[in-house]
Design an enzyme around this catalytic site. Structure first.
Site, PDB file in Angstrom:
ATOM      1  CD  GLU A 179     -59.227 -74.724 -71.351  1.00  0.00           C
ATOM      2  OE1 GLU A 179     -58.215 -75.170 -70.786  1.00  0.00           O
ATOM      3  OE2 GLU A 179     -59.165 -74.058 -72.406  1.00  0.00           O
ATOM      4  CD  GLU A 374     -59.364 -69.722 -71.887  1.00  0.00           C
ATOM      5  OE1 GLU A 374     -58.359 -70.115 -72.506  1.00  0.00           O
ATOM      6  OE2 GLU A 374     -59.643 -70.094 -70.732  1.00  0.00           O
TER       7      GLU A 374
HETATM    8  C1  BG6 Z   1     -56.518 -72.430 -72.155  1.00  0.00           C
HETATM    9  C2  BG6 Z   1     -56.434 -72.126 -70.682  1.00  0.00           C
HETATM   10  O1  BG6 Z   1     -56.429 -73.805 -72.332  1.00  0.00           O
HETATM   11  O2  BG6 Z   1     -55.500 -71.938 -72.982  1.00  0.00           O
HETATM   12  C3  BG6 Z   1     -55.682 -70.849 -70.355  1.00  0.00           C
HETATM   13  O3  BG6 Z   1     -57.711 -72.058 -70.099  1.00  0.00           O
HETATM   14  C4  BG6 Z   1     -54.441 -70.768 -71.228  1.00  0.00           C
HETATM   15  O4  BG6 Z   1     -55.409 -70.859 -68.982  1.00  0.00           O
HETATM   16  C5  BG6 Z   1     -54.889 -70.694 -72.677  1.00  0.00           C
HETATM   17  O5  BG6 Z   1     -53.595 -69.711 -70.915  1.00  0.00           O
HETATM   18  C6  BG6 Z   1     -53.745 -70.481 -73.667  1.00  0.00           C
HETATM   19  O6  BG6 Z   1     -52.784 -71.480 -73.505  1.00  0.00           O
HETATM   20  P1  BG6 Z   1     -51.249 -71.171 -73.264  1.00  0.00           P
HETATM   21  O7  BG6 Z   1     -50.674 -72.469 -72.902  1.00  0.00           O
HETATM   22  O8  BG6 Z   1     -50.721 -70.651 -74.541  1.00  0.00           O
HETATM   23  O9  BG6 Z   1     -51.194 -70.190 -72.161  1.00  0.00           O
END
Ligand code: BG6
Length: 480
Positions: A179, A374
């Site tokens: 990201e 993701e």
């Molecule tokens: C993404 C990141 O932005 O979101 C991850 O690459 C992160 O590392 C994921 O865990 C989910 O976000 P969060 O804050 O709910 O863990």
């Protein structure tokens, strides 16, 4: 029903990052990374604590995390049972170079990833490896100001060279930075930039300067990866910060376009098209942002373009001139609420159709294969009395998103991988919680560090297994 949409070699996978899943934060020579000092404060938020570990007053959830470091064999066997074709993971920079500027790498750290890659190979699971997933060594921050300093390019490349050579025959897909566009938002300075700084010095100019150094580092890494093994494929990755105009007033529409340009297109324009786009140059002028560059930087950037595009996608927001409206939640970015969307328990708006929009938008501009690295739902999963975890809400979220990936493929978008977040429960980046779970596999551990770390396969595990087995044809059945 739409069938046979996915290619036979589509990479169905799941994702994690080292700092959120591995634990074992200070063993076998590992150094401290920026995320190792994000303490859980007990109220669902974290704060930066002293790096002086003797003075630790808070609980640091990722120091144990899901203890993948000691359980990787069992966890990879479960991935194989789920039928994963790919595992998106990251290497902890501090396992390889504990301080970041060390002369020689830490053999024990290198050995750990050898074992992980060998285990994955045993089951024909393709690793997709992020080189830097919010894990830069804290020492680089204290000694050099991390990515605010041009010296980082050399430290990063030394690390790249070591891992490209060591894992030459084990890893084919690399992501230079997780990201990378998150460096444009204030909180990103710590996670994406590794820069531990106070509010006053957290300026846009510093963030864009750091980003420029990452662009140069990334372009050099692409060239290096190709020279070490021509089969290497190196990708650029952003967090797609989708934002619709909050009304159809032309000013709002324009604002949403400008948001899309600076937040979402800027980085891939540089990393895939190989040049700074006009809108960014104008933004810098308008905002008095002066980026220091060396003469050859733009050439290096042009020369080292990424092989594929990848992004994370969780939600969408709105932007508009009237900023007084209700806001959403998010980890690195928040926006205005969209009255047409529901939100997760953590306030992230759920918008599967936004994914189709994103894929079409990105492919229309870059025309290179896309990996969705993701996508997922953070939820408070409960173990029922019979020991099962009935996470129907997660199944529904993922099913609807996969349906939209199908639509995008039918629209002509070349999607080659889907690795939902997350393979196994891990520590939340934004809240430092364990309670905000994303995994297909449950890990018995709570926010305060209680629990046996025992693994339980959730209902979504069996559902996703079916999805993979049927190559995306069967999305409705529950599995076992
Ligand atoms: C993404 C990141 O932005 O979101 C991850 O690459 C992160 O590392 C994921 O865990 C989910 O976000 P969060 O804050 O709910 O863990």
């Amino acid at each position: 029903m739409k069938e046979n949409i996915f290619n036979k070699d589509f990479l169905w996978g799941a994702a994690t990052s080292a700092n959120q899943v591995e634990g074992a934060w200070n063993v076998d020579g590992k150094g401290i990374s920026v995320t190792d000092i994000l303490a859980y404060t007990g109220v669902g938020t974290f704060r930066i604590e002293t790096p002086n570990i003797d003075e630790v007053k808070h609980y640091y959830p990722n120091h144990i995390a899901a203890d993948f470091y000691n359980n990787y064999k069992e966890d990879i066997a479960a991935m194989a049972e789920m039928g994963l074709k790919a595992y998106r993971m990251s290497i902890a920079w501090t396992r390889i170079f504990p301080n970041g500027d060390d002369e020689t790498p830490n053999e024990k750290g290198l050995e750990f990833y050898d074992k992980v890659f060998d285990e994955l190979k045993k089951y024909n699971i393709e690793p997709i490896v992020t080189i830097s997933h919010y894990e830069s060594p804290i020492e680089l921050s204290y000694r050099y100001g991390a990515w605010g300093n041009r010296k980082m390019i050399d430290f990063y490349l030394r690390y790249c060279e070591i891992i490209f050579k060591r894992y030459k025959d084990k890893v084919r897909y690399w992501i230079t930075f997780n990201e990378i566009n998150c460096l444009t938002v204030p909180f990103g300075i710590i996670t994406a930039g590794g820069i531990v700084t106070d509010k006053e010095n957290n300026t846009e100019e510093l963030r864009y300067q750091a980003l420029h150094y990452q662009f140069v580092a990334s372009a050099k890494a692409v060239k290096l990866a190709h020279s070490i093994n021509p089969n290497n494929k190196v990708g650029c990755m952003i967090a797609y910060m989708t934002a619709y105009p909050s009304t159809c007033a032309p000013d709002d529409v324009l604002l949403a376009q400008q948001h899309d340009q600076m937040k979402n297109m800027f980085c891939p324009d540089v990393m895939i098209r190989g040049e700074y786009p006009g809108f960014a140059k104008r933004y810098f002028l308008d905002n008095n942002i002066n980026i220091v560059m060396e003469e050859s930087d733009l050439e290096i950037i042009k020369d080292g373009v990424a092989d594929f595009y990848s992004c994370s996608y969780y939600m969408s927001n709105c932007v508009g001139l009237d900023n007084s409206k209700d806001k959403t939640s998010g980890n690195l970015i928040v926006g205005l609420k969209n009255p047409y969307l529901k939100a997760s328990d953590w306030g992230w708006q759920i918008d599967e159709k936004g994914l189709r929009w994103v894929l079409n938008n990105a492919y229309g501009r870059y025309r290179v294969p896309i990996m969705i690295l993701e996508n997922g739902l953070g939820a408070n999963d409960i173990v029922s009395e019979d020991g099962r975890i009935r996470d129907d809400y997660r199944i529904e979220y993922l099913r609807k998103h996969i349906e939209q990936i199908k639509e995008a493929i039918l629209d002509g978008v070349e999607v080659i991988a889907y690795t939902p977040w997350s393979c196994i429960d891990l520590i939340s980046l934004s809240t430092g919680e364990m309670k905000k779970r994303y995994g297909f596999i449950y890990v018995d551990r709570d926010n305060n560090g209680n629990g046996t770390l025992k693994r339980i396969k959730k209902d979504s595990f069996y559902w996703y297994k079916k999805v993979i087995e049927s190559n995306g044809n069967i999305l409705e059945e529950k599995g076992e």
